[in-house]
Motif scaffolding. Structure first.
Motif, short mmCIF file in Angstrom:
data_model
loop_
_atom_site.label_atom_id
_atom_site.label_comp_id
_atom_site.label_asym_id
_atom_site.label_seq_id
_atom_site.Cartn_x
_atom_site.Cartn_y
_atom_site.Cartn_z
N HIS A 105 0.53 -1.04 0.24
CA HIS A 105 -0.17 -0.16 0.28
C HIS A 105 0.95 1.78 -0.10
O HIS A 105 1.91 1.50 0.66
CB HIS A 105 -0.87 -0.10 1.17
N ASP A 106 0.43 1.92 -0.59
CA ASP A 106 1.19 3.12 -0.83
C ASP A 106 1.54 3.91 0.74
O ASP A 106 0.62 4.43 1.83
CB ASP A 106 0.35 4.67 -1.32
N PRO A 107 2.79 4.02 0.85
CA PRO A 107 2.85 4.29 2.78
C PRO A 107 2.93 5.79 3.08
O PRO A 107 2.80 6.24 4.20
CB PRO A 107 4.83 3.86 2.71
N ASP A 108 3.33 6.60 2.30
CA ASP A 108 2.81 8.30 2.44
C ASP A 108 2.77 9.32 1.11
O ASP A 108 3.71 10.36 0.95
CB ASP A 108 3.86 8.39 3.39
N ASN A 109 1.77 8.86 0.57
CA ASN A 109 1.24 9.58 -0.46
C ASN A 109 2.60 9.33 -1.63
O ASN A 109 2.76 10.54 -2.07
CB ASN A 109 0.89 10.77 -0.57
N LEU A 140 1.36 0.11 -5.05
CA LEU A 140 2.79 0.71 -5.60
C LEU A 140 3.39 -1.84 -5.81
O LEU A 140 3.61 -2.25 -4.61
CB LEU A 140 3.65 0.49 -5.35
N ILE A 141 4.27 -1.98 -6.66
CA ILE A 141 5.56 -2.48 -6.60
C ILE A 141 6.22 -2.94 -6.94
O ILE A 141 6.69 -1.99 -7.96
CB ILE A 141 4.64 -3.67 -7.65
N LYS A 142 7.43 -3.33 -6.15
CA LYS A 142 9.05 -2.58 -6.25
C LYS A 142 9.42 -3.99 -5.92
O LYS A 142 8.88 -5.18 -5.59
CB LYS A 142 9.17 -2.04 -5.45
N ARG A 143 11.16 -4.00 -6.19
CA ARG A 143 11.59 -4.76 -5.83
C ARG A 143 12.18 -4.59 -4.24
O ARG A 143 12.96 -3.77 -3.43
CB ARG A 143 12.99 -5.46 -6.46
N VAL A 144 12.18 -5.52 -3.42
CA VAL A 144 13.43 -5.19 -2.00
C VAL A 144 14.40 -5.51 -2.03
O VAL A 144 15.31 -6.79 -2.31
CB VAL A 144 12.49 -6.55 -0.73
N ILE A 145 14.98 -4.09 -1.60
CA ILE A 145 16.34 -4.23 -1.54
C ILE A 145 17.08 -4.42 -0.04
O ILE A 145 18.08 -5.20 -0.23
CB ILE A 145 17.09 -2.89 -2.50
N GLY A 146 16.75 -4.20 0.66
CA GLY A 146 16.97 -3.92 2.42
C GLY A 146 15.99 -4.35 3.23
O GLY A 146 14.77 -3.70 2.67
N HIS A 219 8.38 8.14 6.49
CA HIS A 219 8.91 6.86 7.16
C HIS A 219 10.33 6.52 6.51
O HIS A 219 11.33 6.26 6.30
CB HIS A 219 7.79 5.61 6.83
N HIS A 220 10.52 8.09 5.98
CA HIS A 220 12.02 8.15 5.19
C HIS A 220 12.25 7.37 4.13
O HIS A 220 13.67 6.76 3.87
CB HIS A 220 13.00 8.23 6.51
N GLY A 221 11.34 6.66 3.80
CA GLY A 221 11.17 6.70 2.12
C GLY A 221 10.90 5.11 2.08
O GLY A 221 10.74 4.51 0.98
N MET A 222 11.33 4.29 3.66
CA MET A 222 11.05 3.40 3.68
C MET A 222 9.61 2.86 3.82
O MET A 222 8.74 3.44 4.36
CB MET A 222 11.76 2.40 5.52
N VAL A 223 9.63 1.05 3.49
CA VAL A 223 8.18 1.10 3.77
C VAL A 223 7.91 0.13 4.72
O VAL A 223 8.89 -1.19 5.55
CB VAL A 223 7.58 -0.06 2.51
N PRO A 224 7.28 0.46 5.50
CA PRO A 224 6.28 -0.66 7.00
C PRO A 224 6.15 -1.81 5.86
O PRO A 224 5.23 -2.07 5.68
CB PRO A 224 5.52 0.05 7.22
N VAL A 225 6.00 -2.90 6.68
CA VAL A 225 5.91 -4.24 6.71
C VAL A 225 4.82 -4.79 6.64
O VAL A 225 4.04 -4.44 6.20
CB VAL A 225 6.61 -5.04 7.98
N LYS A 226 3.86 -3.82 8.21
CA LYS A 226 2.29 -3.69 7.81
C LYS A 226 1.31 -3.58 7.29
O LYS A 226 0.51 -4.41 6.08
CB LYS A 226 2.22 -2.86 8.99
N ASP A 227 2.88 -2.90 5.59
CA ASP A 227 1.84 -1.58 4.65
C ASP A 227 1.43 -2.71 3.38
O ASP A 227 1.73 -2.77 2.41
CB ASP A 227 2.07 -0.34 3.80
N VAL A 228 3.25 -3.72 3.39
CA VAL A 228 2.97 -5.08 2.85
C VAL A 228 1.59 -6.78 2.24
O VAL A 228 1.50 -6.69 3.04
CB VAL A 228 4.31 -5.69 2.58
N VAL A 229 1.19 -6.22 1.37
CA VAL A 229 0.27 -6.51 0.77
C VAL A 229 0.57 -8.37 0.27
O VAL A 229 -0.13 -9.31 0.91
CB VAL A 229 -0.92 -6.48 -0.40
N GLY A 230 1.80 -8.57 -0.45
CA GLY A 230 2.20 -9.58 -0.48
C GLY A 230 3.55 -9.84 -1.51
O GLY A 230 3.66 -8.85 -2.28
#
Length: 295
Positions: A105-109, A140-146, A219-230
């Motif tokens: 989910h879009d973490p912060d607009n 959104l859909i992206k690749r996890v780097i860290g 979130h300083h560009g980071m995505v909270p794990v709780k916002d990850v759909v799968g």
């Protein structure tokens, strides 16, 4: 008792005052036959209802289809691709791992100013029950780097480094792109990822507004794990694009996890449950084939 009679025998004749079922029926009464089966048209609404409930359950707990709306994950994913997202394993404690392609989910607009789709009522209903790709445009859909505990850095044109280890990303970064972007908007960075967050980047590095360019958000560009759909596990459509979305080998290099406190979140027990619940997801989970691309 008459001679020769058996004292234990019973008579088949009806008792006085009793009438057989045949005697109760008149000469014109029909003989009862087998129960008439329910017509197809009466059963059809029930079958449709069951199918819709199953589709809704699958979408909610197992897999969901998403449509790729942009070029930010090329060439792994192309605009218009439909991907299936594993929503089962997070129920058993799985967290995103490096190299996975995830929907969140879009973490912060992040999508501010982006055009949004305007699906009709039928498309909304079919999307809601999972019979069409999601019409929700706030994903959104992206690749996890860290992941949590990692330090991710990018200097010059690259390579991207995770915990000091350089990633060999030629197999999934868009051809002609450099792993890092030389600019003062976020293309150069060194970040420490807190637990419960992930750092994501698009495979089309010079055409992806990802963690790098949202470092000024809450979130300083980071995505909270709780916002990850799968995790996106397969390209399902179009047919000629069918492919799995494995984790590239570079994310399994020795020593990459030395400074990470959040890797390996899915233990053997949840993995076994996931395998029992959805075999294809478990089979695809850690396959290492050359990746495909996304938004």
């Amino acid at each position: 008792m008459t001679p020769g009679s058996d004292s234990g025998a019973t008579s088949d004749a009806p008792a006085s005052g009793e009438r057989t079922r045949a005697e109760d029926r008149g000469p014109g009464d029909p003989t009862p036959g087998p129960k008439k089966p329910r017509s197809f048209w009466k059963e059809l609404p029930i079958l449709i209802g069951i199918a819709l409930v199953l589709a809704l359950l699958i979408k909610t707990f197992l897999v969901q289809a998403f449509s790729i709306p942009s070029d930010s994950m090329q060439n792994t994913l192309q605009q218009g691709d439909r991907v299936l997202v594993d929503k089962l394993t997070p129920w058993f404690g799985s967290e995103p791992e490096r190299g996975e392609v995830v929907v969140f989910h879009d973490p912060d607009n992040w999508l501010a100013g982006e055009p949004t789709a305007d699906p009709n009522a039928l498309q909304k209903v079919l999307s809601w029950i999972g019979l069409m790709p999601s019409a929700e445009e706030k994903d959104l859909i992206k690749r996890v780097i860290g992941v949590g505990g990692d330090t991710v850095s990018c200097k010059g044109t690259g390579p991207v480094k995770v915990n000091g280890k350089a990633l060999n990303d030629t197999s999934f970064v868009y051809a002609g792109n450099t792993p890092c972007s030389v600019d003062d908007q976020g293309g150069q960075f060194t970040v420490k990822i807190p637990k419960g967050y992930i750092w994501v980047m698009g495979d089309h590095r010079q055409n992806s507004r990802d963690s790098r360019y949202n470092q000024d958000d809450a979130h300083h560009g980071m995505v909270p794990v709780k916002d990850v759909v799968g995790r996106a596990i397969v390209i399902a459509w179009p047919i000629n694009r069918w492919d799995t979305l494995p984790v590239p080998d570079t994310f399994d290099q020795q020593g990459l996890s030395d400074q990470s406190s959040a890797s390996g979140a899915l233990t053997a027990a949840p993995d076994a449950v996931a395998l029992a619940g959805m075999v294809p997801v478990a089979l695809w989970r850690r396959r290492r084939i050359a990746p495909a691309e996304t938004r």
